[in-house]
Design an enzyme around this catalytic site. Sequence first.
Site, PDB file in Angstrom:
ATOM      1  N   PRO A   2      -7.169  -4.566   3.175  1.00  0.00           N
ATOM      2  CA  PRO A   2      -6.709  -5.066   4.450  1.00  0.00           C
ATOM      3  C   PRO A   2      -5.686  -6.175   4.300  1.00  0.00           C
ATOM      4  O   PRO A   2      -5.758  -6.976   3.361  1.00  0.00           O
ATOM      5  CB  PRO A   2      -7.982  -5.604   5.091  1.00  0.00           C
ATOM      6  N   GLU A   3      -4.784  -6.199   5.235  1.00  0.00           N
ATOM      7  CA  GLU A   3      -3.803  -7.280   5.321  1.00  0.00           C
ATOM      8  C   GLU A   3      -4.151  -8.111   6.564  1.00  0.00           C
ATOM      9  O   GLU A   3      -5.191  -7.913   7.178  1.00  0.00           O
ATOM     10  CB  GLU A   3      -2.391  -6.690   5.402  1.00  0.00           C
ATOM     11  N   ARG A 112     -14.121  -0.442  -4.978  1.00  0.00           N
ATOM     12  CA  ARG A 112     -13.529  -0.794  -6.278  1.00  0.00           C
ATOM     13  C   ARG A 112     -14.011  -2.124  -6.860  1.00  0.00           C
ATOM     14  O   ARG A 112     -13.593  -2.472  -7.962  1.00  0.00           O
ATOM     15  CB  ARG A 112     -11.999  -0.789  -6.148  1.00  0.00           C
ATOM     16  N   ARG A 153      15.270 -17.913  -3.765  1.00  0.00           N
ATOM     17  CA  ARG A 153      14.521 -16.852  -4.452  1.00  0.00           C
ATOM     18  C   ARG A 153      15.444 -15.672  -4.750  1.00  0.00           C
ATOM     19  O   ARG A 153      16.044 -15.108  -3.841  1.00  0.00           O
ATOM     20  CB  ARG A 153      13.342 -16.396  -3.577  1.00  0.00           C
TER      21      ARG A 153
END
Length: 272
Positions: A2-3, A112, A153
Amino acid sequence: MPELPEVETIARDLRGLLIGASIRDVRVRDGRVVRGMTPPAFRRKLRGRVIADVFRRGKAIIFPFAGSPEYLVVQLMMTGQLIAGASSLPQKDSRIIFSLSSGGFLHYNDQRLFGRLQIVKDLSELKYFQILGPEPLTKDFNAGWIERLLSRRKAPIKSVLMDHTFVAGIGNIYASEILFESGIDPRRPASSLNKEEYRILLKKITGVLRRAIKQRGTSMNNYRDSAGQKGGFMKSIKVYGRENEKCPRCSAKIQRLVQSGRSTFFCEGCQN
DNA sequence: AGGTCGACCTGGCAGC
DNA sequence: TGCTGCCAGGTCGACC
């Protein structure tokens, strides 16, 4: 799995279900998801605690307790689920089962085993919170911050969107979706974006995340909300997981590429 | 210092 | 059917 939108959905639902409930007992069926202490110590610390609140920071779900300086921090990682229900019978991949004073149960399921549950006195004990950037749906995340961070960046903008020191909560699905909505090529160095593109990015980050929360998140695979239901944002997903399908905007073929070891989906026709 | 890679795990699926 | 290899929504430490 999930985000931000999925974790926010779970936290909001659990807030309604769990505030005021006390933890009657904790059954640890697989101790690998408990970090920082042994499963028996974890159980001892939680038994009898009254859940005072449930909230989200980044992709972590945080449970403060009434009259206690400690927090339970749950990170679902790729395949973790928190499912509330009436049965104590283990579900598929139930690793921890909390029994509640209400008579109900909260299952921590995780195929997992990447997920982790920790108890801390202060959130800043966890490195995750120390380095976590601003929440994208607050005023801390604004044009000034974006420009200051991104302009130095050189990594691809896709990778930087997923860097949680830049912004909290964006993962692999929403990074692709946000860049598609923004019309920005995921391969471009973050520093190559201009002011107008930074402005668009801010607008699309907040817009996509807000819409996804409204739809209760995206279920590509394992994601389920606290009632075990899938999210509704799948139907709004434009590019993620759609390699070789037609771009909904220009009908070109959607491409897949790998950046920093993660799949990125985008349209070469309308992202540049 | 910033950027990328592998490790951590299990399981579903495509291809042979 | 069974095997192999690839893929999966995250995070962190190691390395260049």
